[in-house]
Scaffold this active site. Structure first.
Site, short mmCIF file in Angstrom:
data_model
loop_
_atom_site.label_atom_id
_atom_site.label_comp_id
_atom_site.label_asym_id
_atom_site.label_seq_id
_atom_site.Cartn_x
_atom_site.Cartn_y
_atom_site.Cartn_z
N GLY A 117 0.63 -1.17 0.15
CA GLY A 117 -0.04 -0.14 -0.04
C GLY A 117 1.08 1.20 -0.04
O GLY A 117 1.94 1.30 -0.50
N GLY A 119 1.40 4.95 2.12
CA GLY A 119 1.09 5.88 3.15
C GLY A 119 1.55 7.49 3.11
O GLY A 119 1.55 7.83 2.05
N VAL A 124 4.51 1.77 0.85
CA VAL A 124 4.79 0.77 1.72
C VAL A 124 5.16 -0.72 1.16
O VAL A 124 4.07 -1.02 0.59
CB VAL A 124 3.79 0.73 2.72
N LYS A 139 8.52 1.89 4.39
CA LYS A 139 8.01 2.89 3.68
C LYS A 139 9.09 3.72 2.88
O LYS A 139 10.23 4.00 3.59
CB LYS A 139 7.35 3.69 4.56
N ASP A 231 -3.73 12.57 11.63
CA ASP A 231 -4.47 11.92 10.66
C ASP A 231 -4.85 10.59 10.89
O ASP A 231 -4.85 9.62 10.06
CB ASP A 231 -3.60 11.94 9.43
#
Length: 440
Positions: A117, A119, A124, A139, A231
């Site tokens: 994914g 970030g 990542v 990351k 966040d």
């Protein structure tokens, strides 16, 4: 195409990547999802880039599934964007990023196993660290996102979260640079995001309360350590295979002890649907621990109701969050939701900071009270309700107390009746004596 990735801000790129990752996850899970629906999640100026990337993802997914790809079908679906459809159709679409960044075999000593994914400011990967023989989440800062203070902000995440050692916070191992690429190494958590879990099915009330209690305790710890997340949302919460919820992705985090800041008032930081009103209005001087509490309240609202409190495009959501009007109450959506949980959720989501819980520790304590069948501070119980909950918590002592109360009550009634009968008899005797004297 009228816009390119390099024309957009870091915050806009972050929002686009989040929408794309969610779309890709839904495709892989076999969930019904349409590109058209995803386009509502971003502003107008981001639509061109987002549409192009969503088209690439869907086309590549269909290629892997050996499905037929018809550009004519896409042209009919997006008649105003034929140029974008053509560009996406010609793209190799092996991944959304340039091959050196998105699909590497190795970065420094880390062997890349899979992309999992993206970030804040980075992609990542699941990777293997041969130095310690363990799997990590790596990351990596995207090449196109290195302009300006991007590297400083990227490493600010590691600086902010490195001090945090908590069972409900994903641990950071190290940060560094290798092969010209900047990275942060995390503990790799096997599981799924809370966003994915909520998409699968509704969660039971008690489980939801337990998750939010643990997350509130984790945030309270982070705040005491001088770190504000800024966040928090379901995509940034992992559910480990053990069922433990864990906060991750401190890409927007701020250390409260820092004298300098990388942002200025008027800048929107965070994800609009989960922003506190002070964030939505760009009042960064007021963004703090209470803002994280509000965001967690929104997550709780979504767990309870199955939907977010506000909907629409980015600008509509920001307007609703910043306005004084409150969202629909959870029980107006689902009357089966326990009243106490609704009260706790709405208190955490108060638009005025002073009306929220004093801190996330107080929120965790109130949820703990509910889980233990105690009265909650968000909704003071009536005396009889408090007594009923006490009976539930201590059935033996409560039963004995209730029995004693009944015995005493009955005894008092019997004594009262006996005294009343005695008074009546005495009054009768006095009347009889009075009549007898009169006759004499």
């Amino acid at each position: 195409m009228s816009a390119r990735r390099e024309d957009l801000s870091l915050e806009a790129l972050k929002r686009i990547d989040e929408v794309c990752d969610r779309f890709e996850s839904q495709l892989r899970a076999g969930e019904p999802v349409r590109i058209e629906d995803c386009l509502n999640d971003t502003g107008v100026e981001e639509r061109t880039v987002l549409l192009h990337e969503l088209l690439e993802i869907e086309m590549e997914f269909r290629r892997r599934e050996s499905a037929t790809i018809s550009l004519d079908d896409y042209r009919r679906r997006f008649p105003q964007n034929a140029e974008i459809v053509e560009a996406a159709g010609k793209s190799p679409a092996t991944c959304r990023q340039a091959p050196p960044v998105a699909c590497p075999n190795r970065i420094g000593r880390f062997q890349i196993l899979a992309r999992v994914g993206s970030g804040s400011f980075g992609i990542v990967y699941q990777a293997h660290d041969p130095a310690l023989d363990r799997e990590v989440a790596l990351k990596v800062l995207r090449l196109e996102d290195r302009a300006g203070d991007a590297v400083t902000r990227f490493f600010a995440e590691a600086k902010a979260a490195a001090r945090l050692l908590h069972p409900n916070i994903v641990a950071i191992f190290e940060r560094g640079e290798a092969d010209g690429q900047y990275y942060i190494s995390y503990d790799f958590i096997r599981g799924r995001t809370l966003a994915r879990a909520m998409a699968d099915r509704r969660t039971e009330w008690r489980t939801s309360a337990e998750w939010i209690r643990e997350l509130a305790a984790a945030l309270a710890y982070a705040h005491q350590s001088g770190v504000v997340h800024r966040d928090l949302k379901p995509e940034n919460i992992m559910l480990a295979e053990s069922g433990r919820p864990m906060v991750m992705d401190f890409g927007m985090a701020k250390r409260t002890s820092d004298e300098a800041t990388l942002t200025t008032d008027g800048t929107i930081l965070g994800t609009p649907a989960y922003m506190a009103p002070e964030q939505a209005r760009g009042e960064l001087g007021r963004v703090g621990a209470a803002s994280d509490q509000y965001s967690l309240g929104v997550v709780f609202y979504q767990l309870l109701t199955g939907r977010r409190p506000y909907s629409g495009d980015v600008y509509a959501i920001l307007a609703q969050v910043g306005a004084p009007e409150e969202p629909p109450t959870p029980r107006s959506i689902d009357p089966a939701i326990p009243r106490d949980l609704e009260a706790i959720c709405l208190k955490a989501m108060e638009k005025t900071i002073e009306r929220r819980y004093a801190d996330c520790g107080a929120l965790a304590a109130d949820l703990d009270d509910w889980l233990r069948d105690r009265p909650v501070r968000a909704r003071p119980a009536k005396p009889w309700t408090r007594y009923a909950k006490w009976l539930t918590r201590t059935p033996v002592i409560g039963g004995l107390t209730l029995t004693l109360f009944i015995v005493l009550t009955v005894s008092l009634i019997i004594v009262s009746i006996s005294l009343e009968e005695a008074d009546t008899a005495r009054a009768g005797m006095e009347n009889s004596l009075s009549e007898a004297r009169t006759q004499e």
